[in-house]
Write a protein that holds these residues in place. Structure first.
Motif, PDB file in Angstrom:
ATOM      1  N   GLY A 109       0.786  -1.234   0.000  1.00  0.00           N
ATOM      2  CA  GLY A 109       0.000   0.000   0.000  1.00  0.00           C
ATOM      3  C   GLY A 109       0.811   1.274   0.000  1.00  0.00           C
ATOM      4  N   ARG A 132      -5.636   4.191   2.523  1.00  0.00           N
ATOM      5  CA  ARG A 132      -6.515   4.908   1.590  1.00  0.00           C
ATOM      6  C   ARG A 132      -6.990   6.232   2.142  1.00  0.00           C
ATOM      7  N   THR A 177      -0.477   3.936  -2.519  1.00  0.00           N
ATOM      8  CA  THR A 177      -1.770   4.419  -2.023  1.00  0.00           C
ATOM      9  C   THR A 177      -1.570   5.370  -0.855  1.00  0.00           C
TER      10      THR A 177
END
Length: 204
Positions: A24, A167, A27
């Motif tokens: 991630g 996120r 992101t």
């Protein structure tokens, strides 16, 4: 990393965002950056399947081949320049270049592939770079408590372990704030140790 010469100007801090393949990082940088982030993502190909196994991250279709870059004004005193590292083994030679001048790092841990964060933890420990481990809580992934992750990764009690949703800008900003606090604590502890040595006549 050079600091601004003007005492009234905020200090600029170079921070790395590291972790395993698909953890991630891109992101995270994209979510928190206040500028349009620079990304070097490329589509995964069939030829890379053997080098980049997708076990646990089957939906992933792109990968970072150089770095991600973003900027975040954390508060009136700190501006962070964020450098996301590539996660695949064949690009780890870039880590040495990226870590030059870095004051700290966020190591993203994916509980679906927790062992993938071990190399990043080892990398920063060997170089004495302060870091926090951020457990990126993917949908459908098992939820582990911070102390469970600490034990599994073999972290000392001084290393912060935080939960994170890469996120969400608010979650990423909170993770970076935890890192800055950790770095300030390390700096204070180092200064105190140096002062104690000087007062006792021992070399610092």
């Amino acid at each position: 990393m050079a600091y601004a010469n003007d005492c009234d100007a905020p200090a600029t801090l170079k921070i790395l965002v590291a972790g395993g393949f698909g953890a991630g990082k891109t992101t995270f940088v994209s979510a928190v950056s206040e500028i349009e982030p620079l990304s070097t993502e490329e589509l995964l190909s069939d030829l890379s399947a053997a080098a980049d196994p997708l076990n646990g991250v089957e939906a992933k279709s792109t990968t970072t081949v150089a770095l991600d870059f973003g900027r975040l004004t954390l508060d009136e005193r700190h501006v962070l320049y964020l450098f996301g590292t590539p996660g695949q083994h064949r690009f780890w030679f870039l880590w040495e270049e990226l870590c030059a001048g870095a004051l700290g790092a966020v190591v993203l841990a994916d509980t679906r592939r927790l062992a993938d964060c071990f190399p990043a933890v080892d990398f920063f420990e060997r170089r004495g770079i302060g870091f926090v481990v951020a457990v990126n809580e993917f949908d459908g992934g098992h939820r582990y408590g911070p102390e469970e992750v600490r034990e599994a990764v073999g972290l000392g009690p001084e290393v912060p372990v935080v939960r994170c949703d890469a996120r969400l800008a608010s979650s990423g900003t909170g993770t970076l704030a935890a890192l800055v606090r950790h770095l300030l604590c390390m700096s204070t502890a180092g200064s105190s140790a140096g002062s104690s040595s000087s007062e006792s006549g021992e070399p610092s």
